[in-house]
Design a protein around this motif. Structure first.
Motif, PDB file in Angstrom:
ATOM      1  N   CYS A 788       0.833  -1.212   0.000  1.00 54.69           N
ATOM      2  CA  CYS A 788       0.000   0.000   0.000  1.00 54.69           C
ATOM      3  C   CYS A 788       0.862   1.253   0.000  1.00 54.69           C
ATOM      4  CB  CYS A 788      -0.930  -0.016   1.209  1.00 54.69           C
ATOM      5  SG  CYS A 788      -2.026   1.414   1.318  1.00 54.69           S
ATOM      6  N   CYS A 824      -4.570   2.054  -3.008  1.00 54.90           N
ATOM      7  CA  CYS A 824      -3.818   3.060  -2.258  1.00 54.90           C
ATOM      8  C   CYS A 824      -3.211   4.147  -3.127  1.00 54.90           C
ATOM      9  CB  CYS A 824      -2.706   2.382  -1.443  1.00 54.90           C
ATOM     10  SG  CYS A 824      -3.300   1.229  -0.195  1.00 54.90           S
ATOM     11  N   ASN A 859      -9.806   5.301   0.506  1.00 57.19           N
ATOM     12  CA  ASN A 859      -8.785   6.264   0.106  1.00 57.19           C
ATOM     13  C   ASN A 859      -9.461   7.641  -0.016  1.00 57.19           C
ATOM     14  OD1 ASN A 859      -7.008   7.898  -1.411  1.00 57.19           O
ATOM     15  ND2 ASN A 859      -6.232   6.163  -2.586  1.00 57.19           N
TER      16      ASN A 859
END
Length: 957
Positions: A788, A824, A859
């Motif tokens: 990530c 991510c 996110n």
């Protein structure tokens, strides 16, 4: 056939061929099915011209028996003989179909001229022939068939007779049918995967809660238990599995093709939702005694991915045999990992189905979290073999008892198999804390509903939520604690013995637990039923307030927004009988029963600090007088660990939630995080991060974000250095199970808050992997956070590499880590491309579509993109995935959790108006999202300036 009737294998082969003698006709039906599947209306005529489905009426005012969503009580099934032939290759219309026939033997309990049996998405038209044939048994006269039709809204096949069936007589109903072996993850469906460059197809099932009717006509309610004789027809070289062991397969010819017919021994008496059958090209490993077999893709078996499940299944089964004091009810336990599966696992009796991530484990690739997940899911499903399967709740309104119980004892069974993990404590983090946040909303719901309030398949699907699973587990854990685990298990034993192969309601369990209490020395202020009913019949939970100076103790229903309840003109004047436990400085644990709204006879004394709800065994929150809060927050307490670790968790979580409810000041909650600089235990850190995540959600688009990052950087730096030291500069894995989790916390929070050296570390590891893709040296425990952070810091090159690795991953847990990490990226166009992939099952499997959208929404850059995507594609999502197999509730909750403005609230209201008839299992989640958004708006307006000042002050100290 009559009850329990079985014929020899050669005769069975002949019978099956004769029974499917109209194979050409049935195959021809697939052409009809292709044209009719969109409206699901089979047509049949038994007298006169064509008769179509009766017009639908509103569920609230049914006029005819077939317009009710509950079966009438006039017929009781005894046994089924079901033969199914799934086609594992598409036909000329590119449809995968299955054909079959079913004979159900039933007893007429009450005179009736109607046979009403569930059938959904099955085409029963047979070109002028009766699609249903009725036969009398034991000399019973057979009425003529007046007409038959499919009642689509209530999912019934209705057979109207010319004269009534007689009470006490036995009959059998024979049907032939064709259905689509779709990829919709419900009923009898198909799963696809690639192996050695070849696409392979699995025919498998998921019947719970109301999809057995998609596989064959049946009385599809949990109380309609019966014995099932299953036969599967399949190609040579394929394996056929079902709930019971199979007889020796026989070769048969079907439409000129050589096929294999596998028949299975009759099952125990069981509910339709527990049926399972699979046709696959899988391998397996097994043991003897109670035959345990772990099935999966051949490559996965060859690589040893089933070994851990095999190793732990036997001990967990042994634990439950001792816990219930009842032997395992069956002679085999098959567990099978499926490439496509909507749930985590399903407790089909004798043939448990799993997602691959819930059963397969590879120590070279899988993390300790993956390992724990496998152990606890196996334990959950095996717990059901007795509690749920042997004894089944009468109707879905008591689903909480089945799933809440299995959730609770899954930690006990897994703890027996992995005793050094301390799993019972982790239940607090994994289930209790999270569900209390949901249960503090005015839009929550009680654990147990009235039967008449749960009618439609959509009603039932909505019950599969965190309240049912996690709150159910929490209140049963509380009950087990105050009557003791030994007394609890003794009550379970007599309950299971009395009701085996039958159905129950929750009061039956209370009665047996009371019997066990009566035989013990346990003293309770009231009987078990009176204590427990308020916990399951009322939504929410109490806030217990203790004044350490006066000894006064009181309770009040805890709501995050009590003003909203007033605005809604709702009254929540609930009370509970609360088992309050507490300790004082250096003193022993004590207990007090709070049986009224306020008591003043709790003897506390004036010693130092006091902590209540020891180890959070009670399902309630605690508030104290200001003096006690000051003592609890004294600098030395957390350092010297005078307070149990779970209560350190509780203090943090209670303080933050009390602050959100405006009961204490927000700065008091933030003060509880100051001790994190000295804390190295996983559970308090995880709780603090979870609560601070709310601050990220509310403020990551505002000026609060910078000072908050600076403060957390200061708090997490010691933890980052602690793990750097004990792992010898990241070269070793921590010994302790929870330390392995906390190492992930240390790296993840350090990288996100800019701790020196963290991002360089993760980027370097990821870059080394990109340079040698076949040699991934990143620790499995750390892969999620490394992937990530590296993708977030990188660009299209890193994203495309991770996507390639995801598509090539042969281990499901590794694929899951990459699937999550791909969200991510900080590049909006990559996130939009990823969202579009969710509409293509060749890129993102149907089972993963909802979770992929959710992780993108997590996110801050992806959240508005995901919300726009859902609104733009809602019709497609709803129609393509269906109302039950797709987590619409979780989707709505997850994508909207950042909402905190009036504009976003209006968007939600508009969404509700636009899709009022297309919410499926998301109805209650949408109401909760509206309520949560309003609470967020008020919270931000009230606290923003004070929070900004606090973080500014602490970051500069």
């Amino acid at each position: 056939m009559g009850k329990g009737f079985y014929v020899s294998k050669p005769v069975a082969a002949v019978c099956v061929v004769l029974a499917i003698g109209a194979a050409a006709t049935i195959i021809a039906l697939s052409l009809v099915y292709a044209k009719e599947k969109s409206n699901n209306e089979g047509i049949s005529a038994t007298t006169g011209p064509n008769t179509t489905s009766s017009p639908a009426t509103t569920p609230s005012m049914p006029k005819e028996p077939w317009q009710h969503y509950r079966l009438p009580d006039s017929l009781v099934p005894i046994s089924y003989n079901v033969t199914l032939w799934p086609r594992l290759k598409p036909n000329a219309d590119q449809l995968y179909i299955f054909t079959g026939n079913s004979t159900v033997v039933f007893r007429c309990k009450r005179e009736t001229d109607l046979i009403i049996i569930h059938s959904n998405r099955l085409n029963l038209t047979t070109f002028g022939k009766h699609h249903a044939e009725l036969r009398g048994l034991d000399g019973a006269a057979v009425p003529g068939l007046r007409k038959t039709w499919l009642e689509v809204p209530t999912q019934y096949l209705v057979v109207q007779l010319e004269s009534p069936l007689l009470a006490g007589s036995m009959y059998e109903l024979y049907t032939q049918f064709v259905g689509e072996l779709a990829d919709d993850l419900g009923g009898f469906y198909r799963s696809e995967y690639m192996e050695d460059g070849e696409k392979k197809v699995v025919a498998t099932t998921q019947m719970q809660p109301t999809d057995a009717r998609k596989a064959f006509p049946c009385f599809d309610e949990p109380a309609m238990k019966a014995v099932f004789h299953i036969t599967l027809i399949h190609p040579h070289g394929m394996e056929a599995l079902s709930n019971a062991m199979n007889y020796d397969p026989v070769n048969i010819t079907m439409d000129g093709d050589n096929m294999v017919q596998t028949s299975f021994r009759p099952t125990e008496i069981m509910s339709t939702y527990l049926l399972a059958f699979v046709v696959c090209d899988f391998g397996f490993i097994d043991t003897v005694c109670v035959q345990i077999r772990i099935w999966a893709r051949r490559k996965a078996i060859e690589e040893g991915q089933g070994n851990y499940a095999m190793e732990k299944t036997g001990p967990i089964l042994a634990f439950f045999e001792g816990y219930y004091n009842i032997s395992y009810p069956l002679d085999k336990s098959d567990q099978i990992a499926l490439p496509d599966f909507s749930a985590g696992a399903m407790e089909n009796w004798g043939l448990i189905t799993y997602r691959e991530t819930a059963l397969l484990y590879n120590p070279d690739v899988s993390s300790n979290g993956d390992k724990e997940w496998v152990a606890t899911v196996i334990s959950h499903e095996l717990a059901h073999m007795w509690f749920g399967n042997l004894v089944t709740t009468r109707w879905w309104n008591d689903l909480w008892l089945n799933e809440g119980f299995a959730t609770y004892v899954s930690y006990l069974g897994a703890h027996y198999a992995e005793s050094d993990w301390n799993l019972p404590d982790l239940m607090v983090l994994n289930d209790i804390i999270d569900v209390m946040a949901v249960d503090a909303l005015t839009s929550s719901h009680p654990l147990s509903s009235k039967e008449e309030d749960i009618m439609t398949p959509e009603d039932i699907s909505q019950l599969f939520d965190s309240i049912t699973y996690s709150k159910g587990a929490a209140v049963l854990r509380m009950l087990s604690d105050f009557i003791t685990e030994d007394v609890f298990s003794k009550g379970l034993h007599t309950y299971l013995e009395e009701f085996k192969y039958k159905n129950t309601v929750y009061t039956d369990l209370w009665r047996h637990l009371q019997m066990a209490v009566n035989k013990s020395s346990i003293e309770l202020p009231h009987n078990v039923e009176d204590i427990m009913n308020p916990w399951i019949l009322q939504m929410g939970f109490p806030l217990v307030t203790i004044n350490s100076q006066t000894g006064q103790i009181s309770q009040k229903h805890f709501l995050l927004d009590s003003k909203l309840a007033v605005d809604m003109h709702s009254e929540f004047n609930y009370e509970w009988i609360v088992p309050v436990t507490w300790i004082k400085t250096g003193g022993p644990e004590q207990q007090y029963w709070l049986v009224a709204s306020t008591n003043t006879d709790m003897v506390l004394g004036t010693d130092d600090w006091l902590v209540a709800n020891i180890n959070m065994t009670g399902y309630y929150r605690v508030n104290y007088d200001s003096e006690n809060w000051k003592r609890l927050l004294a600098n030395s307490l957390f350092t010297f660990q005078e307070i149990p670790v779970i209560n350190r968790v509780q203090i943090i979580d209670d303080a933050f939630n009390l602050a959100r409810a405006k009961i204490v000041n927000i700065t008091l909650a933030l003060e509880t995080t100051k001790f994190l600089a000295k804390e190295v235990e996983y559970m308090p850190w995880k709780t603090a991060i979870s609560n601070l995540n709310y601050f990220f959600l509310m403020f990551d688009r505002s000026e609060v974000y910078g000072p908050m990052q600076a403060y957390l950087n200061k708090q997490v730096t010691p933890l980052f250095n602690y793990f750097k030291n004990i792992t010898e500069n990241w070269t070793k894995i921590p010994d302790k199970h929870t330390d392995q989790y906390n190492q992930v916390n240390a790296i993840s929070l350090s990288c996100s808050t800019g701790v020196e050296g963290c991002q360089d570390l993760t980027r370097r590891w990821f870059r080394e992997w990109m340079e040698t893709p076949a040699n991934n040296l990143i620790s499995p425990n750390l892969r999620s956070t490394v992937y990530c952070n590296a993708i977030a810091a990188g660009g299209v090159k890193e994203w495309d590499f991770a996507w390639k690795m995801y598509k090539n991953a042969t281990i499901a847990s590794e694929a899951d880590k990459l699937m999550s990490a791909l969200s991510c990226t900080r590049q909006p166009w990559l996130l939009n491309r990823y969202l579009q992939y969710c509409l293509d099952p060749e890129k993102i499997r149907k089972q993963d579509a909802a979770s992929t959208i959710l992780i993108i929404a997590n996110n801050p850059i992806g959240q508005p993109l995901a919300w726009d995507f859902i609104r733009a594609n809602w019709d497609h999502l709803f129609n393509y995935y269906g109302g039950g197999a797709f987590s619409f509730g979780g989707l709505i909750s997850g994508v909207t959790e950042r909402f905190s403005t009036e504009f976003e609230h209006k968007q939600l209201l508009q969404f509700k108006e636009d899709h009022a008839e297309q919410l499926g299992s998301g109805v209650s989640a949408l109401e909760q999202a509206l309520e949560t958004t309003q609470a967020n708006m008020k919270w931000v307006a009230t606290n923003k300036n004070e929070v900004l000042d606090w973080f500014n002050g602490e970051a500069s100290v």
